[in-house]
Design a protein around this motif. Structure first.
Motif, PDB file in Angstrom:
ATOM      1  N   SER A 438       0.807  -1.226   0.000  1.00  0.00           N
ATOM      2  CA  SER A 438       0.000   0.000   0.000  1.00  0.00           C
ATOM      3  C   SER A 438       0.839   1.274   0.000  1.00  0.00           C
ATOM      4  CB  SER A 438      -0.918  -0.004   1.236  1.00  0.00           C
ATOM      5  OG  SER A 438      -0.156  -0.139   2.423  1.00  0.00           O
ATOM      6  N   ARG A 439       2.115   1.154  -0.319  1.00  0.00           N
ATOM      7  CA  ARG A 439       2.988   2.331  -0.275  1.00  0.00           C
ATOM      8  C   ARG A 439       3.882   2.388  -1.499  1.00  0.00           C
ATOM      9  NH1 ARG A 439       2.478   0.216   4.799  1.00  0.00           N
ATOM     10  NH2 ARG A 439       1.916   1.711   6.447  1.00  0.00           N
ATOM     11  N   ARG A 440       4.167   3.604  -1.934  1.00  0.00           N
ATOM     12  CA  ARG A 440       5.149   3.805  -3.001  1.00  0.00           C
ATOM     13  C   ARG A 440       6.443   4.256  -2.330  1.00  0.00           C
ATOM     14  NH1 ARG A 440       3.551   7.621  -7.889  1.00  0.00           N
ATOM     15  NH2 ARG A 440       2.033   5.935  -8.118  1.00  0.00           N
ATOM     16  N   LEU A 441       7.423   3.348  -2.259  1.00  0.00           N
ATOM     17  CA  LEU A 441       8.639   3.585  -1.491  1.00  0.00           C
ATOM     18  C   LEU A 441       9.872   3.585  -2.385  1.00  0.00           C
ATOM     19  CD1 LEU A 441       7.865   1.100   1.429  1.00  0.00           C
ATOM     20  CD2 LEU A 441       7.720   3.598   1.551  1.00  0.00           C
ATOM     21  N   ALA A 442      10.854   4.393  -1.995  1.00  0.00           N
ATOM     22  CA  ALA A 442      12.143   4.380  -2.688  1.00  0.00           C
ATOM     23  C   ALA A 442      13.039   3.277  -2.136  1.00  0.00           C
ATOM     24  CB  ALA A 442      12.833   5.734  -2.528  1.00  0.00           C
ATOM     25  N   GLY A 443      12.696   2.757  -0.952  1.00  0.00           N
ATOM     26  CA  GLY A 443      13.480   1.692  -0.350  1.00  0.00           C
ATOM     27  C   GLY A 443      12.882   1.280   0.978  1.00  0.00           C
TER      28      GLY A 443
END
Length: 751
Positions: A438-443
């Protein structure tokens, strides 16, 4: 009102106040009231008005003369960061922040200054909104100029006053608001820019409107430098992640500087050459990073987490750790951290935060546990948002995320990174994917709560100083990787993330699981000697080896572990024969990714992924240091399969029977020639060798232990290969004479 003996007879205090830019909007009566409160002092050329770190109690109005503001940059070295004359003020920034003087002020000409006390100044700011607005502009400009002078010094050293004035007279200041472009791809290249404040993203803009992030530009870095060297259009767009200020050098200005000051020209050209050398990858961080630490829920031990992270940063960075409680204590006003921009007191808070950012390489903004104005300010100031969560908690986005971290889809949004606190360090994390869906993460990174080393690793990753280890393919020679890792650990080189191809993917996965040297050796003996998957020959319709054993040992070694559940950030590469593309595996079943990465075409059975055929990643990239370069600040590559290993001292290959008899009959001299495995592996990796040379040249450290005589499936000598890797690495590190490289690797002394 007091007038010193040194002030001229025709001096008129009211006119002096009236001429001040800060008070130019006030009526005559207000000016007269200010003038009546001032104490005027003559300052002779060479005298000091106040010193850096003195208590800040007064503001000074300059009626005549010239004052220089200087700041210490390192040791006993100071640089001039400001020059102020009649109509200007000095001391306002440190007075607003209520702290110590942030610079030393000296007269370079005989001067006359009027002293205004802190109480009078505070009352003026509170009563006159126009003064607040003007003062904020002055303070912002002073801070930016000081930041720019520091950047200038870092590139060119101390410049004499005439050179500095000439240089700065040819520069242009540019302000870019959040999400706005500095320039777009395809725009004319009309100059280069120094980023003085803020953060920018370099973006590849496709013709169909799609945008891909290439990398960040941090404070102190140069962007758009190719415009100085060529007439080409901009090859990429540059966008502001947050409000940013830059200094622009146009082509015309550059030529004028070149003609007048060749020394500066050589410095700029040196910078451009260094930039060109590393154009293939994103450079390691060189500027400040503002980090907003946001809790995913109220169960996060936020205070302890932030204190330990700040301590980990302080190993290599100057760190300011700020909370709403700190702000309230600093200004001795309960709740001042929660004020909005419209509040008259906001100017002091903003000035103080600006000063922190200009004097520290890391500012860690600790958000409140609940939604608040301070939490919103933390996120607004951030170059990077670090979301801290307890791994066993509910992974659904919490109240703070829903309020302040809604997905915008903007490619210029501040990076979001997830830190999962793991309470149990005895077993691998589980079900990490729940947090990622549920998240757009870079890492994302796992942090063992009881491990200070994990906090130091997280600090290195966030600040761009992480060490990434990349292991090549090479069959049984890859057992040397185990010895290399052992040596690096003993020497003290931190390994923050790992990746590899083929056997390199196998060893990297074991290390990312937390295995140490003895356990990796034991596992390798079990898998490659006892089970011996390369002895399962079959009718060579699809492959020489049937690969059922290979599947079985992969599942035995890695069970149902997912890549995202490993302690360390991990990737491996495979070749997608269906699309002819290199695939990078960062999530999904670990056993299948490793098994595929080590699936030598023609030797083992390929692996199917979503209806597509995948084989060994070494076909396209046997040493994926370029993949690691996109995420690690320091890249160490290990190549155990250099091309010179495949040789044959003969005019032509003998028949198979001759080779067999030469090895069976005791009176025959064995014929030394590559076997089918050697030829296949050399053929498979031939196309990736040229790119491998570029990867090795680009790496911060390249390790190439010599393993001549080891065959592709010569696993009976795996401990010997590991020992060779261990001894080679120890000696290679001892031979490093470059202090900068040793510092990058976290080594104080190679001895």
């Amino acid at each position: 009102m007091a007038k010193t003996a040194g002030s001229p007879e025709d001096f008129h205090p009211v006119e002096a106040v009236e001429s001040q830019r800060l008070f130019s909007s006030l009526d005559r009566a207000a000016v007269e009231r200010i003038a009546s409160t001032l104490e005027w002092t003559a300052v002779r050329s060479g005298d000091t008005l106040f010193l850096q770190d003195d208590p800040a109690r007064d503001l000074y109005l300059i009626a005549k003369g010239l004052l220089h503001v200087s700041r210490s940059v390192s040791g006993n070295i100071s640089i001039v960061v400001g020059e102020h004359g009649p109509g200007e003020t000095v001391g306002e920034t440190s007075l607003l922040t209520g702290g110590k003087r942030n610079g030393t002020v000296k007269a370079v000409e005989d001067a006359l200054v009027g002293r205004m006390g802190a109480d009078t100044f505070s009352a003026l700011v509170a009563d006159h909104p126009e003064i607040r607005r003007r003062l904020m502009k002055i303070v912002t400009w002073r801070v930016r100029n000081a930041q720019w002078r520091r950047i200038l010094y870092s590139y060119f050293g101390s410049l004499d006053p005439d050179t500095s004035r000439f240089f700065e007279s040819r520069l242009q200041w540019v302000h870019v608001e959040r999400d706005a472009p500095l320039f777009r791809q395809g725009d004319p290249g009309d100059g280069l820019f120094f980023l003085v404040h803020g953060l920018m993203h370099i973006v590849d803009e496709a013709a169909d409107g799609r945008k891909e992030l290439i990398g960040p530009v941090y404070r102190g870095e140069i962007v758009g430098e190719m415009a100085i060297l060529t007439d080409e259009k901009r090859s990429a767009g540059v966008y502001a992640v947050r409000d940013s200020d830059l200094v622009k050098v146009t082509k015309t200005a550059f030529k004028e500087i070149c003609d007048a000051y060749p020394t500066i020209t050589l410095g700029i050209i040196r910078i451009l050459v260094e930039r060109l050398k590393r154009r293939a990858h994103v450079s390691a961080r060189r500027g400040a990073v503002n980090i907003a630490l946001v809790p995913a829920s109220s169960t996060v031990p936020l205070r302890d987490f932030s204190v330990r992270l700040a301590a980990a940063f302080s190993d290599q960075d100057s760190v300011a750790h700020v909370t709403s409680r700190d702000v309230d204590r600093k200004f001795a006003i309960e709740g001042i951290a929660q004020i909005t921009e419209e509040d008259p007191r906001a100017i002091g808070l903003i000035a103080w935060l600006e000063e922190l950012e200009s004097t520290h390489s890391i500012v860690l903004y600790e958000a409140d546990v609940e939604a608040s104005a301070w939490t919103e300010r933390c996120i607004h100031q951030a170059d990077q948002v670090l979301l801290a969560a307890v791994a066993e908690d509910d992974p659904a986005p919490g109240a703070l995320e829903r309020a302040f971290l809604r997905e915008t889809g903007s490619i210029t949004a501040a990076k979001r990174v997830l830190a999962l606190i793991e309470r149990d360090d005895k077993k691998l994390p589980l079900r990490t994917r729940r947090w990622l869906r549920s998240r757009r993460l870079a890492g994302f990174h796992h942090v063992q709560w009881g491990s200070d080393a994990d906090f130091r690793r997280l600090a290195r990753i966030i600040s761009g100083r992480s060490v990434g280890l990349v292991l090549s393919g090479g069959g049984a020679k890859g057992m040397a990787h185990i010895g290399v890792i052992r040596a690096l650990e003993e020497i003290g080189v931190p390994i923050d993330m790992v990746g590899g191809t083929s056997i390199g993917a196998v060893v990297a996965a074991a290390y990312a699981m937390g295995m140490k040297y003895e356990r990796m050796i034991k596992m390798s003996k079990l898998l490659f000697q006892k089970v011996n998957p390369f002895g399962e020959f079959t009718i060579p319709v699809i492959s020489l080896i049937r690969s059922r054993k290979l599947d079985r040992i992969a599942k035995l070694a890695y069970r149902d572990i997912q890549i995202e559940d490993l302690w360390l950030t991990y990737f491996c590469v495979t070749c997608n024969l269906t699309s002819s593309d290199l695939e990078i595996h960062r999530q999904g079943p670990l056993w299948k990714a490793v098994r595929t990465s080590a699936s030598l075409p023609g030797i083992t059975v390929p692996v199917m992924w979503n209806g597509q055929i995948h084989v060994d990643g070494g076909v396209l990239n046997n040493l994926p240091g370029d993949v690691m370069r996109r995420q690690a600040g320091v890249v160490v590559v290990v190549d155990v399969n250099p091309p010179e290993n495949l040789t044959a001292q003969m005019d032509e290959f003998p028949s198979p029977w001759k080779m067999i008899w030469s090895r069976i009959l005791p009176w025959k001299k064995p014929i030394q020639a590559p076997n089918i495995f050697d030829i296949l592996i050399a053929t498979i990796t031939a196309s990736s060798r040229k790119s491998g040379s570029a990867v090795k040249a680009d790496a911060d450290l390249c390790l190439t232990p010599s393993l001549k005589g080891f065959g592709l499936v010569d696993f009976k000598n795996l401990e010997k290969a590991a020992q060779i890797g261990y001894e080679y690495t120890k000696e290679r590190i001892r031979s490093i004479a470059d202090p900068a490289l040793l510092a990058k690797l976290g080594i104080r002394s190679a001895g």
